[in-house]
Motif scaffolding. Structure first.
Motif, mmCIF file in Angstrom:
data_model
loop_
_atom_site.group_PDB
_atom_site.id
_atom_site.type_symbol
_atom_site.label_atom_id
_atom_site.label_comp_id
_atom_site.label_asym_id
_atom_site.label_seq_id
_atom_site.Cartn_x
_atom_site.Cartn_y
_atom_site.Cartn_z
ATOM 1 N N SER A 69 0.855 -1.181 0.000
ATOM 2 C CA SER A 69 0.000 0.000 0.000
ATOM 3 C C SER A 69 0.891 1.231 0.000
ATOM 4 C CB SER A 69 -0.913 0.001 1.230
ATOM 5 O OG SER A 69 -1.704 1.178 1.275
ATOM 6 N N LEU A 70 0.784 2.030 -1.055
ATOM 7 C CA LEU A 70 1.501 3.294 -1.127
ATOM 8 C C LEU A 70 0.556 4.389 -0.655
ATOM 9 C CD1 LEU A 70 4.104 4.815 -2.105
ATOM 10 C CD2 LEU A 70 2.862 5.185 -4.250
ATOM 11 N N ILE A 71 0.905 5.053 0.424
ATOM 12 C CA ILE A 71 0.008 6.067 0.990
ATOM 13 C C ILE A 71 0.690 7.435 1.001
ATOM 14 C CG2 ILE A 71 -1.257 4.397 2.389
ATOM 15 C CD1 ILE A 71 0.353 5.438 4.824
ATOM 16 N N ASP A 72 -0.132 8.466 0.942
ATOM 17 C CA ASP A 72 0.332 9.846 1.027
ATOM 18 C C ASP A 72 0.020 10.346 2.427
ATOM 19 O OD1 ASP A 72 0.795 12.569 0.868
ATOM 20 O OD2 ASP A 72 -0.054 12.776 -1.140
ATOM 21 N N LEU A 73 1.062 10.645 3.199
ATOM 22 C CA LEU A 73 0.892 11.096 4.586
ATOM 23 C C LEU A 73 0.838 12.612 4.697
ATOM 24 C CD1 LEU A 73 3.256 8.550 6.360
ATOM 25 C CD2 LEU A 73 0.765 8.653 6.515
ATOM 26 N N GLY A 74 0.740 13.288 3.577
ATOM 27 C CA GLY A 74 0.659 14.736 3.594
ATOM 28 C C GLY A 74 1.996 15.399 3.360
ATOM 29 N N ASN A 75 3.018 14.933 4.081
ATOM 30 C CA ASN A 75 4.355 15.490 3.890
ATOM 31 C C ASN A 75 5.309 14.513 3.214
ATOM 32 O OD1 ASN A 75 4.505 13.700 6.022
ATOM 33 N ND2 ASN A 75 5.918 14.950 7.236
ATOM 34 N N ARG A 76 4.813 13.306 2.906
ATOM 35 C CA ARG A 76 5.673 12.307 2.269
ATOM 36 C C ARG A 76 4.844 11.082 1.898
ATOM 37 N NH1 ARG A 76 5.922 11.260 7.649
ATOM 38 N NH2 ARG A 76 6.282 9.100 8.337
ATOM 39 N N PHE A 77 5.437 10.220 1.100
ATOM 40 C CA PHE A 77 4.842 8.927 0.777
ATOM 41 C C PHE A 77 5.454 7.852 1.681
ATOM 42 C CE2 PHE A 77 4.214 11.184 -3.264
ATOM 43 C CZ PHE A 77 2.874 10.928 -3.487
ATOM 44 N N ARG A 78 4.661 6.824 1.938
ATOM 45 C CA ARG A 78 5.139 5.645 2.668
ATOM 46 C C ARG A 78 4.676 4.411 1.915
ATOM 47 N NH1 ARG A 78 2.952 5.328 8.544
ATOM 48 N NH2 ARG A 78 4.926 6.354 9.117
ATOM 49 N N LEU A 79 5.561 3.438 1.740
ATOM 50 C CA LEU A 79 5.190 2.152 1.152
ATOM 51 C C LEU A 79 5.122 1.114 2.257
ATOM 52 C CD1 LEU A 79 4.549 0.550 -1.434
ATOM 53 C CD2 LEU A 79 6.983 -0.072 -1.515
ATOM 54 N N ILE A 80 3.954 0.531 2.445
ATOM 55 C CA ILE A 80 3.743 -0.527 3.446
ATOM 56 C C ILE A 80 3.775 -1.861 2.712
ATOM 57 C CG2 ILE A 80 2.196 -1.396 5.236
ATOM 58 C CD1 ILE A 80 0.925 1.520 5.095
#
Length: 499
Positions: A396-407
């Motif tokens: 899951s690639l998510i947008d945390l507002g200040n960056r992306f995170r790949l889970i």
């Protein structure tokens, strides 16, 4: 559609002129033999190309810039056979822009105890030459893959082959173009995201089109072309009428055939490799694209439901990374639907309204035509099947507002315990590692979405290497996950990536 480019990887050996021409001749001979063995191993998906030994900063810089300019070069594998002064590599590394592997190996597998002398020592110096080179790459904060072991070892060869697929994913990421048919589902948070930042980080182009523009492409498909594709469907899949009139059923199937052809022609004309749709904005389309999307995914297109462009791009990326893989088990978009919480039988039923790629199917694939409460259109035809058993990864690639995170979650796919005759969709059933409860808690703590890009054919390491190359955070949920440590990792990620 998924025509894999004939990428190659350059093999660059480092040395210096301190030891004379005879030594350098041996260095070149040894590196050629290594390249030949790698190419003959059958374990590498792409060809390795030998390059002359690099001994000066001018030659290093020239070689790296030639690699940058060569469209067929997907990365460089470096190895310091002898001692190569690291300052010679600075300019070349500064200007290099493609994936980099540091292969920490040596020509001989065993120390030649009876014959070893200073000539041998001077010529076989990877044990400290590679450390000198490794230091400068670390000091320059350059992302690279390090593989350690003897070049003849099949395990090491497989590691190189695995990295090659990641490197191709890095290269091809900048060529992914996602066509958005309508917008994201209203009021849904996780399918949103910063498209400009995604293009900066990943190279993805995400463009929107009015649904009726693509509907015109669908309407332009001839009846003859549609009928030909319907015949292909009827030859390839089981037809489950389930009491429906055969002629009426066939008309519904024909709608999906026309959508498949119209969508594919539009995608090819506009040069897009992934697509999203939304059941709430179908315009002139007669049905929500179901069977049509499933077939397009099988051909290599990425897809995300309800406007989820991040999943569409990730599915496409995974399709590229697994292209040509022998005995591949499949890649698809999936969605977490419902849990089985019976002790000892825990798991998550994965499905979607319609759009699951048949590449993950195990056993017969059938066409059903069933009502769909969402979309306010005709009953859409869809492919129905159950999925393969085995290990996979859900991302899951998510947008945390200040960056992306790949889970990235390792999952164990299983057969459904019982048939589900009233559920007219393709399904997968898995238990997340390390167990249902820890895996689900960690996923939620990390902010993971309900849509995933799933594959049987890549590893968490490969996808983590891709994330590292893209400069984004990667978090892993696997057999070693413990919630206390996982929370600490998330906090550290916030400090490092959230700055």
């Amino acid at each position: 559609m998924l025509a894999a480019k004939n990428y190659k990887f350059w093999f660059c050996t480092g040395s210096q002129d301190l030891y004379g021409d005879e030594c350098l001749a041996h260095v070149a001979e040894h590196s050629k033999k290594i390249v030949e063995a790698l190419n003959q191993s059958g374990l590498l998906p792409y060809e390795v190309v030998w390059k002359p030994t690099l001994i000066t900063n001018e030659l290093i810089r020239k070689t790296f810039n030639e690699a940058n300019a060569d469209e067929d070069c997907a990365g460089v594998i470096t190895w310091m056979h002898t001692f190569s002064p690291a300052k010679s590599w600075i300019l070349g590394l500064q200007e290099y822009r493609k994936p980099l592997m540091h292969f920490h190996t040596q020509f001989n597998e065993e120390i030649p105890y009876d014959s070893i002398d200073m000539d041998f020592m001077n010529e076989n110096q990877a044990a400290h030459g590679d450390r000198e080179y490794g230091h400068i790459v670390s000091r320059m904060r350059i992302e690279r893959k390090v593989v350690v072991g003897h070049w003849s070892d099949p395990v090491i060869q497989e590691k190189i082959g695995s990295w090659m697929r990641t490197a191709v994913g890095i290269m091809e990421s900048s060529h992914i173009r996602v066509m958005r048919v309508a917008d994201n589902m209203r009021n849904v948070a996780v399918t949103e995201g910063d498209k400009v930042e995604a293009q900066i980080k990943f190279g993805w182009e995400i463009d929107a089109y009015p649904v009726n523009e693509i509907a015109e492409s669908v309407a332009a498909v001839s009846e003859a072309d549609t009928s030909t594709l319907v015949e292909e469907y009827y030859d390839k899949y089981d037809i489950l009428l389930e009491g429906r009139d055969e002629a009426e059923f066939r008309k519904h199937v024909a709608v999906q055939a026309q959508i498949e052809l119209g969508f594919e022609r539009f995608l090819e004309e506009k040069n897009y490799q992934a697509i999203v749709t939304h059941f709430g904005d179908l315009g002139a389309l007669k049905q929500l694209p179901g069977l049509a999307i499933q077939r397009l995914m099988e051909k290599g297109y990425g897809f995300g439901a309800e406007g989820d462009w991040k999943v569409a791009a990730m599915v496409r990326l995974m399709k590229i990374m697994t292209a040509g893989m022998k005995d591949a088990k499949g890649t698809s978009m999936l969605e977490d639907y419902t849990y089985n919480l019976v002790k000892g039988k825990e798991g998550i039923l994965q499905a979607h309204m319609l759009e699951i790629c048949p590449s993950i199917a195990d056993g017969p694939i059938s066409i059903k035509c069933q009502p769909l409460s969402m979309g306010d259109r005709e009953d859409p035809a869809r492919l129905v099947f159950t999925s393969k058993e085995g290990r996979g990864i859900a991302t899951s690639l998510i947008d945390l507002g200040n960056r992306f995170r790949l889970i990235i979650n390792d999952v164990d796919c299983k057969k459904n315990e019982k048939p589900m005759p009233k559920l007219p969709v393709a399904t997968n059933f898995w238990t997340p590692q390390p167990d249902m409860y820890t895996g689900a808690e960690a996923w939620i703590l990390a902010g993971g979405a309900h849509h995933t890009a799933f594959t049987y054919d890549l590893t968490a390491e490969q996808m983590g290497d891709w994330a590292n190359a893209m400069g984004i955070e990667a978090v892993y949920i696997d057999k070693d996950t413990k919630i206390r440590e996982f929370k600490r990792d998330l906090m550290l990620g916030e400090v490092f990536y959230g700055k």
